[in-house]
Motif scaffolding. Structure first.
Motif, PDB file in Angstrom:
ATOM      1  N   THR A  12       0.892  -1.167  -0.487  1.00  0.00           N
ATOM      2  CA  THR A  12       0.143   0.134  -0.153  1.00  0.00           C
ATOM      3  C   THR A  12       0.604   1.490   0.280  1.00  0.00           C
ATOM      4  O   THR A  12       1.882   1.373   1.078  1.00  0.00           O
ATOM      5  N   GLU A  66      -0.645   3.975  -0.340  1.00  0.00           N
ATOM      6  CA  GLU A  66      -1.923   5.683  -0.314  1.00  0.00           C
ATOM      7  C   GLU A  66      -3.046   4.908   0.363  1.00  0.00           C
ATOM      8  O   GLU A  66      -3.589   4.075  -0.202  1.00  0.00           O
ATOM      9  N   GLY A  67      -3.055   5.743   1.130  1.00  0.00           N
ATOM     10  CA  GLY A  67      -4.448   4.878   1.920  1.00  0.00           C
ATOM     11  C   GLY A  67      -4.991   4.327   3.146  1.00  0.00           C
ATOM     12  O   GLY A  67      -3.700   3.717   3.600  1.00  0.00           O
ATOM     13  N   TYR A  68      -5.155   3.197   3.833  1.00  0.00           N
ATOM     14  CA  TYR A  68      -5.249   2.724   4.922  1.00  0.00           C
ATOM     15  C   TYR A  68      -4.380   1.464   4.540  1.00  0.00           C
ATOM     16  O   TYR A  68      -4.275   0.553   3.803  1.00  0.00           O
ATOM     17  N   ASP A  69      -2.833   1.893   5.272  1.00  0.00           N
ATOM     18  CA  ASP A  69      -2.177   0.399   5.161  1.00  0.00           C
ATOM     19  C   ASP A  69      -2.561  -0.944   6.227  1.00  0.00           C
ATOM     20  O   ASP A  69      -2.431  -0.752   7.420  1.00  0.00           O
ATOM     21  N   GLU A 100      -6.070   0.643  -7.565  1.00  0.00           N
ATOM     22  CA  GLU A 100      -5.992   1.317  -6.897  1.00  0.00           C
ATOM     23  C   GLU A 100      -8.075   1.105  -5.756  1.00  0.00           C
ATOM     24  O   GLU A 100      -8.298  -0.355  -6.685  1.00  0.00           O
ATOM     25  N   ARG A 109     -11.712   3.107  -4.739  1.00  0.00           N
ATOM     26  CA  ARG A 109     -12.607   4.405  -4.876  1.00  0.00           C
ATOM     27  C   ARG A 109     -13.719   3.648  -4.621  1.00  0.00           C
ATOM     28  O   ARG A 109     -14.079   2.471  -5.499  1.00  0.00           O
ATOM     29  N   ASP A 115     -13.139   4.412   1.630  1.00  0.00           N
ATOM     30  CA  ASP A 115     -11.692   4.634   1.580  1.00  0.00           C
ATOM     31  C   ASP A 115     -11.210   4.828  -0.445  1.00  0.00           C
ATOM     32  O   ASP A 115     -11.580   3.941  -0.749  1.00  0.00           O
ATOM     33  N   VAL A 116     -10.551   5.318  -0.054  1.00  0.00           N
ATOM     34  CA  VAL A 116      -9.565   5.230  -1.093  1.00  0.00           C
ATOM     35  C   VAL A 116      -7.876   4.679  -0.862  1.00  0.00           C
ATOM     36  O   VAL A 116      -7.698   5.695  -0.162  1.00  0.00           O
ATOM     37  N   GLY A 117      -7.891   4.300  -2.267  1.00  0.00           N
ATOM     38  CA  GLY A 117      -6.537   3.998  -1.769  1.00  0.00           C
ATOM     39  C   GLY A 117      -6.275   3.349  -2.696  1.00  0.00           C
ATOM     40  O   GLY A 117      -5.996   3.383  -4.232  1.00  0.00           O
ATOM     41  N   LYS A 118      -4.140   3.011  -3.007  1.00  0.00           N
ATOM     42  CA  LYS A 118      -3.452   2.265  -3.358  1.00  0.00           C
ATOM     43  C   LYS A 118      -2.112   2.033  -2.872  1.00  0.00           C
ATOM     44  O   LYS A 118      -1.859   2.090  -2.272  1.00  0.00           O
TER      45      LYS A 118
END
Length: 163
Positions: free
Chosen positions: A57, A59-62, A141, A143, A152-155
């Motif tokens: 991860t 970006e976002g919650y890890d 990703e 979203r 949550d949004v992440g990458k």
């Protein structure tokens, strides 16, 4: 449910049981003190695209877990299937969890594959898979899939240990 999903579930479960049993039998010390090796980063092209590695991860919650993935994309069916396993470490032990994700390919070229699993991460979060065939890399990703979704949004990027 298509027949190949059942085979994927059985194969994933069998592999996880075999790996856990092997680790347990060969490790005299507790598993939580053992270093974790993630799969090597590999993207193989042929009739299908086959991908191995681990999502990290960026970006976002890890959740801070260790994971391994295998992705198979079929050009004829315009689908990708991802088998995902993660090792959850706790104060009193470890758990091994497995999931599968089914993607619909939205774009396939000589350089990349883009696929989406609509609502693949819960009630309203989409998973978008980007495979870079030329540079042998991948990103994931997640979203919200609609305006009403408050998720949550992440990458994450695909990484792997050396062979």
């Amino acid at each position: 449910m298509p027949a190949y999903h059942r085979y994927l579930y059985v194969a994933c479960a069998t592999a996880l049981v075999a790996v856990y049993t092997t680790m347990w039998l060969s490790a005299p010390t507790p598993l939580e003190s053992q270093p974790v090796t993630v799969p090597p980063l590999r993207i193989l092209q042929g009739e299908n695209v086959l991908v191995w590695g681990s999502w990290r991860t960026v970006e976002g919650y890890d959740p801070g877990t260790f994971n391994g993935v295998e992705i198979i994309c079929n050009r004829e069916r315009q689908t990708c299937l991802e088998a995902y396993a993660e090792l959850l470490r706790h104060d009193s032990g470890e758990d091994l969890a497995a999931k599968t994700f089914s993607y619909e390919v939205t774009d396939w070229s000589d350089r990349s594959v883009i696929a989406i699993d609509r609502e693949g991460m819960g009630e309203c979060l989409d998973r978008i898979l980007h495979l870079e065939l030329a540079s042998e890399g991948a990103t994931l990703e997640w979203r919200p899939g609609n305006a009403e979704c408050d998720g949550d949004v992440g990458k994450a990027v695909l990484v792997g240990d050396p062979l």
